[in-house]
Enzyme design. Structure first.
Site, PDB file in Angstrom:
ATOM      1  CG  HIS A  51      -1.669   1.267   1.428  1.00 36.75           C
ATOM      2  ND1 HIS A  51      -2.520   1.860   0.525  1.00 36.75           N
ATOM      3  CD2 HIS A  51      -1.609   2.107   2.481  1.00 36.75           C
ATOM      4  CE1 HIS A  51      -2.956   3.006   1.024  1.00 36.75           C
ATOM      5  NE2 HIS A  51      -2.421   3.180   2.212  1.00 36.75           N
ATOM      6  CG  HIS A  76       0.730   7.048   3.935  1.00 35.82           C
ATOM      7  ND1 HIS A  76       1.092   6.184   2.951  1.00 35.82           N
ATOM      8  CD2 HIS A  76      -0.531   6.695   4.279  1.00 35.82           C
ATOM      9  CE1 HIS A  76       0.105   5.336   2.705  1.00 35.82           C
ATOM     10  NE2 HIS A  76      -0.896   5.627   3.505  1.00 35.82           N
ATOM     11  CD  GLU A  80      -3.718   6.996  12.975  1.00 35.77           C
ATOM     12  OE1 GLU A  80      -2.934   7.873  13.367  1.00 35.77           O
ATOM     13  OE2 GLU A  80      -4.893   6.902  13.369  1.00 35.77           O
ATOM     14  CG  ASP A  81      -2.110   1.974  10.565  1.00 28.85           C
ATOM     15  OD1 ASP A  81      -2.873   2.431  11.422  1.00 28.85           O
ATOM     16  OD2 ASP A  81      -2.360   1.945   9.349  1.00 28.85           O
ATOM     17  CG  ASP A 143      -3.875   6.877   2.227  1.00 31.02           C
ATOM     18  OD1 ASP A 143      -3.578   5.680   2.054  1.00 31.02           O
ATOM     19  OD2 ASP A 143      -4.486   7.298   3.232  1.00 31.02           O
ATOM     20  CG  ASP A 263     -21.498  16.115 -23.531  1.00 33.69           C
ATOM     21  OD1 ASP A 263     -22.286  15.212 -23.203  1.00 33.69           O
ATOM     22  OD2 ASP A 263     -21.359  17.156 -22.892  1.00 33.69           O
TER      23      ASP A 263
HETATM   24 MN    MN Z   1      -2.817   4.569   3.876  1.00 36.03          MN
END
Ligand code: MN
Length: 740
Positions: A51, A76, A80-81, A143, A263
């Site tokens: 990811h 990123h 958090e994880d 993300d 269109d």
């Molecule tokens: Mn993520």
């Protein structure tokens, strides 16, 4: 593809646009992330590192961001994880990278719930405001894009919730930032989960006709291409089909079938010059039959966000209509790459959106003018909401407050009753003080009680918003009227005493009405109440009343004296002549001697503004003493002076010997309008030492101008000098003393 291969692909992508990228550091970030996410799996069963790698790939491929952004994208989810901390990232990589990662994590923590439009707009602004650095939101969007691409492994609930959020928050932000391709993909992926039936209907219909459509597009493109080549118009042309979500919106909003959408196919022709845009338009209209009412000239009239192009829809082979968009390379880049392209092509004046929606993007762009290409994204600090703060209610509603706002502001923004019954506040579930400063993204809860005492006066100082302050003031005004009246009366009486004024003079029925008028209140209680709650001050009240009481006293005196003088008219003519022939040094008022009266109230009439040396006459007014007119004023004409009902009130006045004051008067200058006229006039005034109170000029017909001068004059001699000087100015036709 193994993770190593995927990483190599990322490096290759980066090197295509940024040969100087810091590859060793990027590799370090990749290895750190892989280590931190060790053992974690995605819902698909793949190792988690897939990811962040994919997000970094999007950041590189779609957005071409710098090395710091790539590292932050790889890292990123670490804070958090995983056990990794901000400090660790700051030390091992850089504080900037740690900030970026922390910023993305903060956005991840925000809870969304779908709301009405205004709420969604506030949420979008909150995200931007929280990002501080534009790279944070760009990484967050990447993300989200990868998560949407892999949404199939999530539960149905999660699919719907994330898709809604993407549709309402991330797609619009991508659009605002000018990232059209990402916006389309986000919309299509969201639609797939929000309305699988509708989405599949469109996609399967498109798939069924794929071959037919492809052939049509190829043929049409070749036709246009050939004609433009024959005419030697340099161009790039390509076709595209409308993406599923925009077809979906059209089908539903206009209740049309796929075949009825005009269109569905669009061709884009990109040329070098604006002139060629119109040449191409001519060619297209020559080959195909234009459909009426479908031509739009966004070059002549750009869209509010600065978008420019020519749009037309024509009927192609087999009766299939298609749209053609024609634009220059510059217009194209701005349409496609938004934010970044705006910097490249400074659009003088154009794109200065009048629509409030785009205002913040514009501000963002303006702040960046002149920045260096490489520093561009890096320096794009998101400071457009520096004076606002966005916080949540416990229900997930967003409140927009001024920066520095406190729980008091929040409570009153919800409702006055919430503020008035507030006993405490919680921010992110912790009890805070009333002066706690709220931060973006805080969840604020107000504790209330029916038996709350109500706001304290200190709250007025703590509150940042005018709304809260005025609601608090309102409360004191209403709830505490009795108390306010008592408090107000006490401070008013104290102030009266201080100034040596008696209460009985204030309450005297002869005086009270005009005193109340002076302070603009209907009754004394009303005034006391206002003083009590702080809406008015006792000092101001007494000062105004004092002035009025003095005026009333003087007026009584004048009237008494005038009555006495008129009571003995027979003696007057005899005394009059000698007295004006050799004026005695009588105490005069503003340099005016009123026949037979000492110390009486005098004012100069506004209609003719007499100055010393003018022949003058007085008129005894009702209530304001003697008004002095020029003898030649129309308001003092012989008819008026002899009118039976006025005769007795005209009185002889003369200039005393103590006219050392300056008298305001007015002049009207009629002149030919020309440049620097006002300059010459002010020069004339300053060389004659004339103080100017005001100048108004207005143009009349035939290039004439009328200039009204309000000036201070010592005496008639001074006035004459000024008028002479003005008359000498070239272009001046006439100088008048207005009267009447
Ligand atoms: Mn993520």
């Amino acid at each position: 593809m193994t993770t190593q291969e995927q990483f190599q692909k990322l490096v290759d992508t980066i090197l295509t646009y940024n040969p100087g990228a810091d590859i060793p550091q990027i590799r370090a970030a990749f290895e750190f992330a892989e280590q931190s996410h060790q053992g974690q799996k995605r819902k698909s069963g793949e190792p988690y590192i897939i990811h962040p790698l994919a997000v970094a790939q999007i950041v590189a491929e779609e957005l071409r961001l710098d090395s710091e952004s790539i590292q932050a994208a790889l890292l990123h989810d670490c804070i958090e994880d995983t056990p990794a901390t901000y400090d660790q990232l700051a030390k091992q990589f850089s504080p900037t990278i740690a900030d970026l990662v922390e910023g993305v994590s903060k956005l991840t923590r925000i809870q969304y719930a779908t709301k009405e439009d205004e709420q969604m707009e506030n949420l979008r602004k909150m995200l931007i405001a929280m990002s501080k650095d534009i790279r944070v939101i760009l990484i967050k969007i990447s993300d989200r894009l990868h998560n949407m691409r892999t949404m199939e492994y999530q539960s149905l609930d999660k699919q719907k919730q994330k898709s809604l959020e993407t549709m309402e928050i991330y797609a619009p932000i991508s659009h605002r930032l000018g990232m059209q391709r990402i916006k389309w993909e986000l919309e299509d992926l969201s639609l797939k989960y929000l309305d699988p039936v509708g989405y599949n209907e469109i996609v399967s219909k498109l798939d069924a006709k794929r071959q037919e459509y492809d052939e049509f597009m190829k043929k049409t493109q070749a036709q246009i291409d050939q004609r433009l080549n024959e005419l030697e118009i340099k161009h790039i042309i390509y076709g595209r089909m409308k993406h599923p979500y925009s077809i979906y919106r059209k089908m539903f909003s206009q209740n049309k079938s796929l075949d009825e959408i005009f269109d569905l196919f669009a061709f884009r022709v990109i040329v070098d010059t604006v002139g060629d845009c119109y040449n191409v338009l001519g060619v297209i209209h020559d080959i195909y039959k234009p459909i009426l009412g479908r031509f739009k000239d966004y070059i002549g009239t750009p869209k509010p966000n600065g978008y420019q192009s020519l749009h037309t829809t024509v009927m192609g082979a087999d009766g299939i209509p298609f749209e053609v968009q024609i634009r220059t390379q510059e217009m194209h880049e701005i349409a496609e790459y938004g934010v970044a392209a705006h910097w490249k092509y400074k659009q003088s004046g154009q794109g200065a959106g009048t629509e409030g929606k785009y205002e913040w993007v514009r501000r963002l762009l303006e702040n960046q003018e002149g920045a260096d290409a490489e520093d561009y994204i890096r320096s794009l600090k998101v400071d457009m909401f520096a004076d606002e703060v966005f916080v949540f209610t416990p229900n997930g509603d967003v409140q927009n407050l001024p920066a520095g706002a406190t729980p008091i502001d929040f409570a009153y923004a919800i409702h006055s009753a919430v503020g008035n019954h507030m006993t405490g506040a919680k921010v992110n579930n912790r009890i805070v003080t009333f002066d706690h400063v709220l931060q973006n993204g805080d969840i604020v809860e107000i504790l209330t009680s029916k038996s709350a005492k109500g706001p304290s006066r200190d709250w007025m100082k703590i509150a940042k918003s005018n709304e809260a302050r005025s609601k608090i003031r309102q409360w004191f005004k209403k709830e505490k009227r009795e108390e306010n009246i008592a408090n107000g009366r006490a401070s008013f009486e104290a102030e009266l005493k201080h100034c040596g004024i008696l209460m009985k003079d204030v309450t005297d029925p002869e005086n009270l009405p005009s005193l109340l008028k002076k302070v603009s209140f209907g009754s004394l209680d009303e005034m006391y109440a206002a003083i009590g709650y702080g809406g008015f001050s006792a000092q101001k009240a007494v000062a105004r009343m004092q002035g009025e009481l003095q005026r009333i006293a003087k007026q009584h005196q004048t009237e008494k004296a005038a009555a006495a003088a008129l009571a003995a008219p027979a003696e007057k003519p005899a005394e009059q002549a000698p007295r004006s022939a050799e004026p005695k040094r009588i105490k005069s008022e503003q340099g005016i001697i009123v026949e037979g009266l000492d110390n009486c109230l005098v004012k100069f009439s506004k209609c003719c503004t007499p100055v010393p040396g003018d022949e003058i006459i007085g008129f005894i007014t009702r209530g304001y003493g003697v008004s002095v007119h020029r003898a030649d004023c129309p308001n003092a004409s012989p008819e008026r002076r002899n009118a039976p009902d006025q005769k007795d009130r005209w009185i002889k006045v003369s200039w005393g010997s103590d006219t050392n004051e300056n008298y305001p008067t007015s002049l009207e200058v009629v002149c030919k309008d020309r440049a620097n006229l006002l300059l010459d006039i002010s020069a004339a005034l300053s060389t004659t030492n004339t103080f100017v109170l005001g100048i108004q000029s207005r143009s009349t017909t035939d290039e004439f101008a009328m200039i009204r001068l309000d000036i201070r004059i010592r005496d008639a001699q001074h006035l004459k000098t000024v008028m002479n000087k003005l008359n000498q100015i070239s272009g001046v036709l006439k100088v008048n003393r207005p009267a009447g």
